[in-house]
Design an enzyme around this catalytic site. Structure first.
Site, short mmCIF file in Angstrom:
data_model
loop_
_atom_site.label_atom_id
_atom_site.label_comp_id
_atom_site.label_asym_id
_atom_site.label_seq_id
_atom_site.Cartn_x
_atom_site.Cartn_y
_atom_site.Cartn_z
N LYS A 72 113.45 131.81 -74.56
CA LYS A 72 112.66 130.87 -73.75
C LYS A 72 111.63 130.08 -74.57
O LYS A 72 111.37 128.92 -74.26
CB LYS A 72 111.93 131.63 -72.63
CG LYS A 72 112.87 132.17 -71.57
CD LYS A 72 112.12 132.82 -70.44
CE LYS A 72 113.06 133.50 -69.47
NZ LYS A 72 112.39 134.09 -68.34
N ASP A 108 110.59 130.06 -63.50
CA ASP A 108 110.10 131.42 -63.19
C ASP A 108 108.84 131.34 -62.30
O ASP A 108 108.74 132.02 -61.29
CB ASP A 108 109.76 132.18 -64.48
CG ASP A 108 111.01 132.59 -65.24
OD1 ASP A 108 112.03 132.88 -64.60
OD2 ASP A 108 110.95 132.62 -66.48
#
Ligand code: NAP
Length: 284
Positions: A72, A108
């Site tokens: 990420k 997220d």
């Protein structure tokens, strides 16, 4: 099943490990239900192979991809544009390729906040207390601050990581953030008294250590508090059981998993994911 033809575009997950991921099942079911011409696969790709994998996906005109551990942060360097939330979070979990121009997003935090709204939990203009300062906690805290949560108090084992998130929030958003050691139970007790939401974003309580809870004294959990745990294995963590015993509304970790996927799905396809069909099949 998705019907794969000569025009089907690839969407995928890049991470290591990926074999346990529910994302392929969730997205392919949604593509199939909506008759969309995409197929989702998961590829075992670590940080050192990421740049090469991205080059290949661009060449193949993939529509986009998700990133999971450990990719990420590294993905931020490989996109052409970063969303404002991704810039602040220093993480990308969703890439959309617009004719080869790579745009990086993080769903997220947005998925977590969307999940709260869907479940009728209102924290906007209120105070939240967050356990953890890892990748997931950072995404949740920054999105919550951007969305208008008034105050965030962060507790973590490594204080420096919590302080960095609080500093970034105070510098870049209108939210007031502070940070303490997770061992500081006096501050935790004080912070929870006036909070609307407590979120566990540490690994504490996750199997095989499911006998543990980030909050050990259940009397700190008052009935007006909503208690959310992003750990989803087990479905009902020790923290959530304690919170229920105290009369708190509780929210489990599967919702965040589902809604971060739904937000990514919308970015790639422009369509809302048929979330409740997917939930009934894979998240019960
Ligand atoms: P991460 O970046 O590795 O962060 C882990 C966090 O847990 C850190 O705050 C760490 O504290 C804390 N921690 C770990 N072991 C601890 C211990 N023994 N005592 C106290 N604190 C401890 O991981 P992450 O990606 O943020 O994930 C955190 C959890 O969220 C995992 O359980 C993951 O499965 C879950 N998760 C759920 C979703 C969802 O969609 N529901 C999404 C992402 C993650 P230090 O900073 O001190 O190391």
């Amino acid at each position: 099943m998705v019907e794969i033809t000569g025009t089907t575009q690839l969407i995928c997950l890049l991470g290591s490990p990926v074999t346990h991921s529910v994302s392929p099942a969730m997205h392919n079911m949604a593509f199939s239900l909506l008759g969309l011409d995409y197929a989702y696969l998961a590829f075992e790709v670590g940080e050192t192979q990421l740049a090469e994998a991205v080059k290949g996906l661009k060449l193949l005109n993939a529509r986009g991809w998700n990133l999971t551990m450990p990719n990420k942060t590294k993905m931020c360097e490989l996109v052409d544009e970063l969303s404002p939330a991704s810039q602040l979070m220093e993480a990308v979990n969703t890439v959309v390729s617009e004719d080869g121009v790579l745009k990086g997003y993080t769903t997220d935090g947005s998925g977590y906040m969307r999940m709260l709204r869907e479940y009728g939990v209102d924290v906007i203009h209120k105070k939240m207390v967050l356990g953890g300062a890892g990748g997931a906690a950072r995404a949740i805290a920054i999105q919550a601050a951007l969305d208008g949560v008034a105050e965030i108090v962060i507790f973590n084992r490594s204080l420096d990581k919590a302080v960095k998130i609080a500093d970034d929030i105070n510098r870049h958003t209108g939210c007031i953030a502070s940070a303490y050691s997770i061992a500081d139970t006096a501050q935790l007790s004080k912070a929870l008294e006036s909070a609307a939401l407590f979120t566990n974003a540490t690994q504490i309580g996750m199997a095989p250590r499911s006998g543990q809870s980030v909050i050990e004294d259940k009397s700190l959990l008052h009935p007006g508090l909503v208690v959310s745990d992003i750990v989803y294995n087990p479905r009902e963590t020790k923290l959530l059981k304690m919170a229920e015993e105290q009369g708190c509304k509780t929210v489990g970790g599967l919702g965040m998993l589902l809604w971060q996927g739904a937000d990514a799905f919308k970015l790639w396809t422009g369509h809302e994911m048929p979330v409740y069909d997917v939930q009934n099949k894979y998240f019960k």
